[in-house]
Structure formats: C-alpha cells, structure tokens
Scaffold this active site. Structure first.
Site, PDB file in Angstrom:
ATOM      1  N   ASP A 172       0.844  -1.207   0.000  1.00 14.57           N
ATOM      2  CA  ASP A 172       0.000   0.000   0.000  1.00 14.57           C
ATOM      3  C   ASP A 172       0.877   1.254   0.000  1.00 14.57           C
ATOM      4  O   ASP A 172       0.374   2.377  -0.098  1.00 14.57           O
ATOM      5  CB  ASP A 172      -1.014  -0.011   1.151  1.00 14.57           C
ATOM      6  CG  ASP A 172      -0.364  -0.053   2.523  1.00 14.57           C
ATOM      7  OD1 ASP A 172       0.878  -0.183   2.598  1.00 14.57           O
ATOM      8  OD2 ASP A 172      -1.096   0.030   3.533  1.00 14.57           O
ATOM      9  N   SER A 173       2.210   1.051   0.046  1.00 12.24           N
ATOM     10  CA  SER A 173       3.134   2.171  -0.191  1.00 12.24           C
ATOM     11  C   SER A 173       2.876   2.788  -1.560  1.00 12.24           C
ATOM     12  O   SER A 173       3.338   3.896  -1.845  1.00 12.24           O
ATOM     13  CB  SER A 173       4.591   1.699  -0.097  1.00 12.24           C
ATOM     14  OG  SER A 173       4.805   0.578  -0.923  1.00 12.24           O
TER      15      SER A 173
ATOM     16  N   GLU B 253      -1.134  -5.539   8.410  1.00 17.50           N
ATOM     17  CA  GLU B 253      -0.315  -5.000   9.504  1.00 17.50           C
ATOM     18  C   GLU B 253      -0.943  -5.330  10.856  1.00 17.50           C
ATOM     19  O   GLU B 253      -2.162  -5.265  11.005  1.00 17.50           O
ATOM     20  CB  GLU B 253      -0.192  -3.472   9.351  1.00 17.50           C
ATOM     21  CG  GLU B 253       0.564  -3.069   8.110  1.00 17.50           C
ATOM     22  CD  GLU B 253       0.722  -1.552   7.964  1.00 17.50           C
ATOM     23  OE1 GLU B 253       0.438  -0.802   8.927  1.00 17.50           O
ATOM     24  OE2 GLU B 253       1.144  -1.125   6.877  1.00 17.50           O
TER      25      GLU B 253
ATOM     26  N   LYS C  53      -1.122  -9.483   2.631  1.00 14.28           N
ATOM     27  CA  LYS C  53      -0.358  -9.042   3.804  1.00 14.28           C
ATOM     28  C   LYS C  53      -1.225  -8.073   4.597  1.00 14.28           C
ATOM     29  O   LYS C  53      -1.980  -7.298   4.006  1.00 14.28           O
ATOM     30  CB  LYS C  53       0.940  -8.352   3.374  1.00 14.28           C
ATOM     31  CG  LYS C  53       1.717  -7.743   4.559  1.00 14.28           C
ATOM     32  CD  LYS C  53       3.126  -7.358   4.179  1.00 14.28           C
ATOM     33  CE  LYS C  53       3.282  -5.991   3.575  1.00 14.28           C
ATOM     34  NZ  LYS C  53       2.773  -4.871   4.373  1.00 14.28           N
TER      35      LYS C  53
ATOM     36  N   GLU D 227       9.491  -4.525  10.194  1.00 14.67           N
ATOM     37  CA  GLU D 227       9.882  -3.209   9.674  1.00 14.67           C
ATOM     38  C   GLU D 227      10.330  -2.282  10.807  1.00 14.67           C
ATOM     39  O   GLU D 227       9.671  -2.182  11.858  1.00 14.67           O
ATOM     40  CB  GLU D 227       8.703  -2.552   8.919  1.00 14.67           C
ATOM     41  CG  GLU D 227       9.067  -1.145   8.422  1.00 14.67           C
ATOM     42  CD  GLU D 227       8.097  -0.567   7.397  1.00 14.67           C
ATOM     43  OE1 GLU D 227       7.144  -1.244   6.992  1.00 14.67           O
ATOM     44  OE2 GLU D 227       8.331   0.601   7.004  1.00 14.67           O
TER      45      GLU D 227
ATOM     46  N   ASP E  30      -1.212  -6.068  -0.439  1.00 14.63           N
ATOM     47  CA  ASP E  30      -1.516  -5.494   0.881  1.00 14.63           C
ATOM     48  C   ASP E  30      -3.002  -5.235   1.073  1.00 14.63           C
ATOM     49  O   ASP E  30      -3.656  -4.663   0.186  1.00 14.63           O
ATOM     50  CB  ASP E  30      -0.811  -4.126   1.010  1.00 14.63           C
ATOM     51  CG  ASP E  30       0.402  -4.179   1.908  1.00 14.63           C
ATOM     52  OD1 ASP E  30       0.573  -5.161   2.651  1.00 14.63           O
ATOM     53  OD2 ASP E  30       1.190  -3.208   1.863  1.00 14.63           O
TER      54      ASP E  30
HETATM   55  O1  KIV Z   1       3.614  -1.142   1.601  1.00 14.42           O
HETATM   56  C1  KIV Z   1       4.778  -1.574   1.518  1.00 14.42           C
HETATM   57  O2  KIV Z   1       5.507  -1.294   0.558  1.00 14.42           O
HETATM   58  C2  KIV Z   1       5.259  -2.432   2.589  1.00 14.42           C
HETATM   59  C3  KIV Z   1       6.709  -2.796   2.565  1.00 14.42           C
HETATM   60  C4  KIV Z   1       7.529  -1.632   2.892  1.00 14.42           C
HETATM   61  C5  KIV Z   1       7.002  -3.955   3.438  1.00 14.42           C
HETATM   62  O3  KIV Z   1       4.529  -2.799   3.439  1.00 14.42           O
END
Ligand code: KIV
Length: 281
Positions: A47-48, A118, A116, A185, A86
């Site tokens: 989600d970056s 969090e 994924k 992280e 994500d």
């Molecule tokens: O969103 C993302 O890019 C991430 C990575 C930095 C692990 O969660």
C-alpha cells in the site's frame, strides 16, 4: 534463473536453508515484466503505492480498488515470483468478516497469490480466519505505516524492553495464527535476530538489519527514483531519478533544436509512391 513459480510453502521451506529470500515492491505491469526476468522471490504490491505512485502523504487513503487495479497490473507481468498484495487501511480492521471478504477480493479480483496485513496479536484472529479460507497471509509488525498517527511518525519501534517484548509476542501470535512469513519493519537488528531465531516461519526485514531470513525494499527507493527521500535503511542501487531527468532534458533540447527526429527515426515512403504522388499533383 529460477524456473519454478514461488509459492507460500516454497517460501516457508527456505527458512534455515541459508538462502535468503529476496523481495521487492512492484506496482505496475512494466516494472513487473522487468522484475520477472531477475529471479526475485516475492513481489509485494504494497500500500506504499499510495505514496510512491499516487502521491499521498501516507498510506491511509489507499482503497481496495487501488490495490486491486495495481495488483492485477503486476500480475500480468509476473510469472515467477509469489505475488503478495496489501490489505489497505480500514479494509480489515473492522471485523473478521470484513478481513476475510477483502482478502478474498485481492485474490479473486486482484489475482494475488497471498495477502499481507499489519498488526500482531490484535489481528491474529483475522489472520486465522483468512488462512482458514485458504489464503496465505504475510504478517507485518514493528513499524506499521497504517498506524502512523498512533506512532506519532515513522520512528524505529521496539527500542525499549517492553516494546521489544510486545513485538516478539506479536510475531509468535502471527505464527500461531498460521501466517507463512512476517515482515519486520523498522526495529533494531538485535531484536529482528532474536525473533528470526525464535519463530519457525521466515522473517522478511526492512530497516531491521541483516539477520532476517529475507529482505524487502520499496522498488523506487532501490532504484533512486525518489529524489528527496533517503532513510538510513535504504541502499540505492541505481540513480534512475537523475537519469530520467537527464534523458528528458536531452529530449527537450533535441526537439527544440530540430536534432530529433532525424532520418534514422523517420519513416521513408517507397520511391514509386513518391513518384506517383508527384505525377498526381
Ligand atoms: O507497503 C509496503 O511497501 C510495505 C513494505 C515496505 C514492506 O509494506
């Protein structure tokens, strides 16, 4: 070069083999096609993308629709790596049902291989439920960007004893819930090392030192495409931002001077066609 497609079980099997797991973020088809030729193990549609591709200040505005569109795009270029997508902010925090349903959307509509999310102990019940639905889950603990406001910024987590103990408990809760790997992280290297030794699933570090079972970086950081962002944990392996600037400056000056397009880049008509046109005038 790898020939077999990576899977969640093949990633788990890499623990204790001495062969580090290598992961990168990816957000679109063009980069995915290039990365597909490299032997990378995991592509994460993080989600970056909210910050890297959409220009938001943080990851919170990213929606399920954003994640699905970008994951599908990466999927079209990827034949080898495990494709992880994500779950964005507020797509799983509300209830177990919401978490399972949105994890399912990332698989069915985004065509991801795994998801994924969090959080540790607080999200373990959701991880179990998603895994029971047949969806592999990667955990993510330590510095969790979706909690940026709660953390008061993007600072290193787990520096003090009680915070470190909590992160360890989170890792164990995710393992118990059935996660196939965990992103660590922004935590001290010594804490990442302890967690890596104490759990049976692979740890993938970002800003967590060298002792994790694997590493992940944001693709644009590694390529040097973010001109004003270079935190301590990022190593730039290229300087594409400056190369892009320089290429576009050259293009502008050649178009303005008339040097481009030259004969090499111009299509020619056949001689006979030119003659026929001349005769017709
Ligand atoms: O969103 C993302 O890019 C991430 C990575 C930095 C692990 O969660």
């Amino acid at each position: 070069m790898k020939t077999k497609r990576a899977t969640a079980p093949s990633i788990i099997a890499r623990k204790n083999t001495g062969k580090k797991i290598v992961a990168l973020t990816a957000y679109d088809y063009s980069f995915s096609r290039i990365l597909d030729t490299t032997g990378i193990d995991i592509l994460l549609v993080g989600d970056s993308l909210g910050m890297v591709c959409l220009g938001y200040e943080n990851t919170l505005p990213v929606t399920m629709e954003d994640m699905i569109a970008h994951t599908r795009s990466v999927k079209r270029g990827n034949t080898q790596a495990l494709l992880v997508s994500d779950l964005p902010f507020m797509s799983y925090q509300i209830s177990v049902e919401q978490a399972v349903s949105n994890a399912g959307r990332l698989m069915q509509e985004g065509l991801a291989d795994a998801v994924k999310l969090e959080g540790g102990t607080s999200e373990a019940e959701k991880v179990s439920a998603i895994v029971r639905a047949g969806i592999p889950v990667m955990g993510h603990i330590g510095l969790t960007p979706q909690s940026v406001h709660q953390m008061g910024g993007y600072s290193v987590q787990g520096k003090h004893y009680s915070a470190a103990r909590k992160i360890k408990e989170d890792a164990k809760a995710l393992q118990k819930a059935g996660a196939f790997s965990i992103v660590l992280e922004g935590i001290p290297g010594s804490l990442a090392e302890e967690i890596t030794k104490e759990i049976k699933i692979p740890t993938i570090g970002i800003g967590a030192g060298p002792h994790c079972d694997g590493q992940i970086l944001v693709l644009h950081d590694l390529l040097g495409m973010n001109l004003d962002f270079r935190p301590k944990f990022v190593k730039q392996y290229a300087n594409l931002g400056e190369q892009i600037q320089s290429a576009v400056h050259d293009y502008i000056s050649e178009v303005q001077s008339g040097a481009f397009p030259d004969t090499e880049h111009t299509y020619n008509q056949k001689e006979t066609a030119i003659r026929k046109m001349e005769e017709a005038v």
